[in-house]
Scaffold this motif. Structure first.
Motif, PDB file in Angstrom:
ATOM      1  N   TYR A  21     -11.571  52.855  65.351  1.00  0.00           N
ATOM      2  CA  TYR A  21     -12.396  53.445  66.410  1.00  0.00           C
ATOM      3  C   TYR A  21     -11.705  53.266  67.770  1.00  0.00           C
ATOM      4  N   ASP A  22     -11.187  52.070  68.019  1.00  0.00           N
ATOM      5  CA  ASP A  22     -10.523  51.787  69.294  1.00  0.00           C
ATOM      6  C   ASP A  22      -9.295  52.668  69.500  1.00  0.00           C
ATOM      7  N   LEU A  45     -19.993  50.326  56.350  1.00  0.00           N
ATOM      8  CA  LEU A  45     -19.863  51.232  57.494  1.00  0.00           C
ATOM      9  C   LEU A  45     -21.034  51.075  58.464  1.00  0.00           C
ATOM     10  N   LYS A  46     -22.224  50.889  57.923  1.00  0.00           N
ATOM     11  CA  LYS A  46     -23.393  50.683  58.781  1.00  0.00           C
ATOM     12  C   LYS A  46     -23.171  49.498  59.711  1.00  0.00           C
ATOM     13  N   GLU A  47     -22.732  48.383  59.144  1.00  0.00           N
ATOM     14  CA  GLU A  47     -22.535  47.185  59.945  1.00  0.00           C
ATOM     15  C   GLU A  47     -21.416  47.367  60.956  1.00  0.00           C
ATOM     16  N   ALA A  48     -20.354  48.056  60.559  1.00  0.00           N
ATOM     17  CA  ALA A  48     -19.199  48.211  61.440  1.00  0.00           C
ATOM     18  C   ALA A  48     -19.458  49.173  62.595  1.00  0.00           C
ATOM     19  N   LEU A  49     -20.250  50.217  62.352  1.00  0.00           N
ATOM     20  CA  LEU A  49     -20.439  51.263  63.357  1.00  0.00           C
ATOM     21  C   LEU A  49     -21.708  51.107  64.197  1.00  0.00           C
ATOM     22  N   GLN A  50     -22.512  50.127  63.888  1.00  0.00           N
ATOM     23  CA  GLN A  50     -23.835  50.043  64.527  1.00  0.00           C
ATOM     24  C   GLN A  50     -23.777  49.791  66.038  1.00  0.00           C
ATOM     25  N   ASP A  51     -22.674  49.243  66.529  1.00  0.00           N
ATOM     26  CA  ASP A  51     -22.580  48.954  67.961  1.00  0.00           C
ATOM     27  C   ASP A  51     -22.057  50.133  68.779  1.00  0.00           C
ATOM     28  N   THR A 103     -22.003  54.253  70.025  1.00  0.00           N
ATOM     29  CA  THR A 103     -22.892  55.384  70.265  1.00  0.00           C
ATOM     30  C   THR A 103     -22.797  56.353  69.099  1.00  0.00           C
ATOM     31  N   ARG A 104     -23.937  56.730  68.536  1.00  0.00           N
ATOM     32  CA  ARG A 104     -23.930  57.560  67.324  1.00  0.00           C
ATOM     33  C   ARG A 104     -23.176  58.867  67.519  1.00  0.00           C
ATOM     34  N   SER A 105     -23.261  59.458  68.680  1.00  0.00           N
ATOM     35  CA  SER A 105     -22.617  60.750  68.909  1.00  0.00           C
ATOM     36  C   SER A 105     -21.101  60.646  69.027  1.00  0.00           C
ATOM     37  N   SER A 106     -20.559  59.423  69.085  1.00  0.00           N
ATOM     38  CA  SER A 106     -19.124  59.251  69.322  1.00  0.00           C
ATOM     39  C   SER A 106     -18.288  59.299  68.054  1.00  0.00           C
ATOM     40  N   TYR A 107     -18.905  59.334  66.897  1.00  0.00           N
ATOM     41  CA  TYR A 107     -18.137  59.387  65.648  1.00  0.00           C
ATOM     42  C   TYR A 107     -18.750  60.386  64.677  1.00  0.00           C
ATOM     43  N   VAL A 108     -17.918  60.815  63.742  1.00  0.00           N
ATOM     44  CA  VAL A 108     -18.309  61.780  62.717  1.00  0.00           C
ATOM     45  C   VAL A 108     -18.375  61.036  61.390  1.00  0.00           C
ATOM     46  N   LEU A 109     -19.544  61.004  60.802  1.00  0.00           N
ATOM     47  CA  LEU A 109     -19.777  60.235  59.584  1.00  0.00           C
ATOM     48  C   LEU A 109     -19.935  61.180  58.397  1.00  0.00           C
TER      49      LEU A 109
END
Length: 324
Positions: A41-42, A63-69, A71-77
């Motif tokens: 992500y960085d 993935l839930k734990e890793a991405l939870q911090d 902003t939802r709109s900043s990544y494509v899941l």
């Protein structure tokens, strides 16, 4: 990091994506998995791919734990549906029942309100394509899914789905996720031409041929300790690449990469991305350092002379068919 449109949609994904097949929730411990995802992500990776079937949902939970911090709109899941998730007769496939139920289950495991890209993990010969497409269209209408895609569908299957969607006024598929690397090129013959015509982008998996195209495996040498091939939980997918004919060719490809002053993995990823129809190459990583090395392939232009050298080496690998 550079980004490409996914098919004819307006969605933009990073040229290098991060996947979780055979890694997160299984072979790689959770802390290392999260470190890899955070580093990705960085470094600008915004495309994260998983599936409900990866260790029965464990990869989605990581993935839930890793991405939870973030902003939802900043990544494509992206996640998938098809393979068995239970012992019952309706716990698999692409029936409306299974698609709807598994979408709900994936949303809970991922801890999100919507899935950016929901993919049919394989073609279901037992369910009418229209039934599957209508279920997907309904999920999109409900806002639980934003876009639909498939994985490992043939050119004929893609064409059929496109025609059904147009005839029934259903939202179009925007992606296909096939295996594609220097050793496995079947999509070049029919899948890519059809996809280009119909506005479908490729998000390819195994672009490094299960690690073979990193150069770590040498002909006539022992398998490196702690490598994927040395792990009994993951090596069944790599064994078909482990023969001296292939590994000798890989050494020649490594020489080409050295001449360009890049790593073989970067050359292999850039080679995949030379195809305009490829929107993203999905890597796997067990260490953040691997992510750091691979993202350098984004935007890397391979000179025409080097592409000719690569092609000359690849033509010597006859009828190679891996297991996946």
């Amino acid at each position: 990091m550079k980004y490409r449109r996914l098919g004819n949609s307006g969605l933009k994904v990073s040229e290098i994506g991060l996947g979780s097949w055979l890694t997160y929730g299984s072979a790689v411990e959770k802390e290392k998995s999260i470190s890899c995802i955070h580093r990705a992500y960085d470094l600008g990776i915004n495309f994260f791919d998983t599936a409900n079937a990866y260790n029965k949902g464990a990869a989605e939970t990581v993935l839930k734990e890793a991405l939870q911090d973030y902003t939802r709109s900043s990544y494509v899941l992206a996640t998938k549906v098809f393979f068995p998730m239970g012992a019952g007769p309706n716990d698999r496939g692409l029936s409306r029942k299974h698609i709807i139920e598994q979408c709900e289950a994936s949303l809970k495991r991922l801890g999100v309100d919507y899935i950016d890209l929901y993919q049919f993990h394989r073609y279901d010969h037992e369910t009418p394509v229209e039934e599957s497409l209508r279920a997907l269209d309904d999920l999109i209408a409900q806002g639980k899914v934003l876009y639909g895609g498939v994985s490992e569908w043939s050119a004929a299957q893609l064409t059929d789905a496109v025609h059904i969607a147009k005839e029934k006024n259903l939202r179009p598929l925007i992606s296909n996720q096939p295996i594609y690397n220097m050793m496995v090129r079947y999509i070049e013959k029919e899948v890519i031409p059809v996809s280009e015509k119909e506005g479908i982008g490729q998000v390819v998996f195994s672009p490094l041929a299960q690690g073979i195209l990193t150069g770590k495996y040498k002909p006539n040498e022992q398998i490196p300790a702690k490598s994927r091939a040395a792990n009994d939980d993951t090596n069944k997918w790599i064994t078909s690449y482990l023969n001296d004919e292939v590994l000798t060719r890989v050494q020649r490809l490594s020489d080409i990469a050295s001449g360009l002053e890049v790593e073989l993995s970067q050359l292999a990823l850039a080679w995949v991305l030379r195809q305009p129809n490829v929107s993203s190459a999905i890597i796997g990583a067990s260490r953040p350092e691997q992510v750091e090395e691979n993202v350098k392939a984004s935007g890397l232009e391979i000179p025409a002379s080097a592409l000719d050298e690569v092609e000359a080496v690849l033509k010597e690998i006859n009828d190679f068919v891996p297991i996946w």
